[in-house]
Design a protein around this motif. Structure first.
Motif, PDB file in Angstrom:
ATOM      1  N   ALA A  27      -2.777   4.464  -4.153  1.00  0.00           N
ATOM      2  CA  ALA A  27      -2.685   3.049  -3.506  1.00  0.00           C
ATOM      3  C   ALA A  27      -0.974   2.956  -3.296  1.00  0.00           C
ATOM      4  N   ARG A  28       0.034   3.724  -3.759  1.00  0.00           N
ATOM      5  CA  ARG A  28       1.150   3.660  -3.322  1.00  0.00           C
ATOM      6  C   ARG A  28       1.252   4.602  -2.089  1.00  0.00           C
ATOM      7  N   ALA A  30      -1.202   4.982   0.412  1.00  0.00           N
ATOM      8  CA  ALA A  30      -1.743   4.100   1.354  1.00  0.00           C
ATOM      9  C   ALA A  30      -0.617   2.834   1.895  1.00  0.00           C
ATOM     10  N   LEU A  31      -0.164   2.191   0.952  1.00  0.00           N
ATOM     11  CA  LEU A  31       0.674   1.228   1.431  1.00  0.00           C
ATOM     12  C   LEU A  31       1.883   1.660   2.047  1.00  0.00           C
ATOM     13  N   GLY A  32       2.554   2.949   1.573  1.00  0.00           N
ATOM     14  CA  GLY A  32       3.591   3.399   2.526  1.00  0.00           C
ATOM     15  C   GLY A  32       3.188   3.526   3.741  1.00  0.00           C
ATOM     16  N   GLU A  33       1.863   3.884   4.236  1.00  0.00           N
ATOM     17  CA  GLU A  33       1.776   4.185   5.686  1.00  0.00           C
ATOM     18  C   GLU A  33       1.604   2.761   6.413  1.00  0.00           C
ATOM     19  N   VAL A  34       1.147   1.665   5.857  1.00  0.00           N
ATOM     20  CA  VAL A  34       1.325   0.419   6.667  1.00  0.00           C
ATOM     21  C   VAL A  34       2.470  -0.421   6.526  1.00  0.00           C
ATOM     22  N   LEU A  35       3.612  -0.044   5.899  1.00  0.00           N
ATOM     23  CA  LEU A  35       4.843  -0.906   5.588  1.00  0.00           C
ATOM     24  C   LEU A  35       5.394  -1.263   7.308  1.00  0.00           C
ATOM     25  N   PRO A  36       5.986  -2.458   7.089  1.00  0.00           N
ATOM     26  CA  PRO A  36       6.357  -2.925   8.533  1.00  0.00           C
ATOM     27  C   PRO A  36       7.434  -1.888   8.739  1.00  0.00           C
ATOM     28  N   GLU A  37       7.570  -1.827  10.208  1.00  0.00           N
ATOM     29  CA  GLU A  37       8.667  -0.918  10.713  1.00  0.00           C
ATOM     30  C   GLU A  37       9.631  -1.753  11.581  1.00  0.00           C
ATOM     31  N   PRO A  38      10.882  -1.704  11.565  1.00  0.00           N
ATOM     32  CA  PRO A  38      11.530  -0.934  10.514  1.00  0.00           C
ATOM     33  C   PRO A  38      11.813  -1.722   9.243  1.00  0.00           C
ATOM     34  N   CYS A  39      11.743  -0.824   8.116  1.00  0.00           N
ATOM     35  CA  CYS A  39      12.220  -1.687   6.800  1.00  0.00           C
ATOM     36  C   CYS A  39      13.061  -0.740   6.177  1.00  0.00           C
ATOM     37  N   SER A  40      13.833  -1.329   5.258  1.00  0.00           N
ATOM     38  CA  SER A  40      14.459  -0.670   4.399  1.00  0.00           C
ATOM     39  C   SER A  40      13.885   0.144   3.362  1.00  0.00           C
ATOM     40  N   ALA A  41      14.889   1.005   2.824  1.00  0.00           N
ATOM     41  CA  ALA A  41      14.180   1.765   1.676  1.00  0.00           C
ATOM     42  C   ALA A  41      13.985   0.965   0.582  1.00  0.00           C
ATOM     43  N   THR A  48       6.203  -1.337  -2.995  1.00  0.00           N
ATOM     44  CA  THR A  48       5.406  -0.119  -3.725  1.00  0.00           C
ATOM     45  C   THR A  48       5.416  -0.214  -5.000  1.00  0.00           C
ATOM     46  N   LEU A  49       6.551  -0.629  -5.675  1.00  0.00           N
ATOM     47  CA  LEU A  49       6.528  -0.429  -7.214  1.00  0.00           C
ATOM     48  C   LEU A  49       5.716  -1.801  -7.626  1.00  0.00           C
ATOM     49  N   ILE A  50       5.884  -2.818  -6.967  1.00  0.00           N
ATOM     50  CA  ILE A  50       4.786  -4.054  -7.198  1.00  0.00           C
ATOM     51  C   ILE A  50       3.360  -3.773  -7.167  1.00  0.00           C
ATOM     52  N   ALA A  51       3.087  -3.122  -6.205  1.00  0.00           N
ATOM     53  CA  ALA A  51       1.673  -2.557  -5.774  1.00  0.00           C
ATOM     54  C   ALA A  51       1.227  -1.545  -6.964  1.00  0.00           C
ATOM     55  N   SER A  52       2.136  -0.756  -7.209  1.00  0.00           N
ATOM     56  CA  SER A  52       1.837   0.244  -8.377  1.00  0.00           C
ATOM     57  C   SER A  52       1.807  -0.521  -9.733  1.00  0.00           C
ATOM     58  N   LEU A  73      -6.913  -3.321  -3.072  1.00  0.00           N
ATOM     59  CA  LEU A  73      -5.615  -3.504  -2.677  1.00  0.00           C
ATOM     60  C   LEU A  73      -5.472  -3.943  -1.355  1.00  0.00           C
ATOM     61  N   ILE A  74      -5.038  -5.151  -0.974  1.00  0.00           N
ATOM     62  CA  ILE A  74      -5.124  -5.915   0.317  1.00  0.00           C
ATOM     63  C   ILE A  74      -3.394  -6.080   0.705  1.00  0.00           C
TER      64      ILE A  74
END
Length: 143
Positions: A27-28, A30-41, A48-52, A73-74
């Motif tokens: 899940a982490r 998969a989510l990392g692959e769709v994060l808005p760009e640009p976004c901060s680390a 991803t911590l919330i999703a985890s 996960l949506i």
């Protein structure tokens, strides 16, 4: 008919994972692959911590380790937030319990509560529930 310029909302990203501990890492990723760009680390780490934490809780308390069950996960941006919904077949509502300083676990929902701009629990139409949490896009996500 030519394509017209209209305001169509983004289609949410959606994944289904088996009720297995390896699904948290999946899940982490998969989510990392769709994060808005640009976004901060920091934004990426917090989201991803919330999703985890939500997927872990869904596996432990909603699916209860039954391999035949699934966790969904949506993820989607809306209203100045990046939202996550984690759904499981369980009917038990997650609640913030008093912290036990000696416990090795049990802090996942506290992390979600501390990081998310808002979170709630919603029943699903068929069975189970969804835990929905949002992180403000102005915290480092595109927006």
């Amino acid at each position: 008919m030519p394509e017209q310029e209209i305001n169509v909302p983004l289609v949410p990203a959606h994944w289904t994972f088996p009720a297995h501990p390896s699904s948290v890492g999946r899940a982490r990723k998969a989510l990392g692959e769709v994060l808005p760009e640009p976004c901060s680390a920091r934004f990426a780490e917090e989201l991803t911590l919330i999703a985890s934490e939500l997927v872990t809780n869904a596996l432990r308390h909603g699916a209860r380790g039954k391999v035949e069950e699934v966790v969904e996960l949506i993820a989607w941006p809306a209203d100045g937030h990046y939202w996550l919904a984690v759904s499981d077949p369980g009917d038990t509502r997650p609640t913030l319990l008093p912290a036990n300083p000696g416990a090795l676990g049990g802090r996942g929902l506290f992390l979600v509560d501390a990081l998310a701009a808002a979170w709630t629990v919603r029943p699903r139409a068929t069975r189970g529930k969804s835990v929905v949490a949002g992180l403000r896009l102005d915290q480092g996500g595109r927006g």
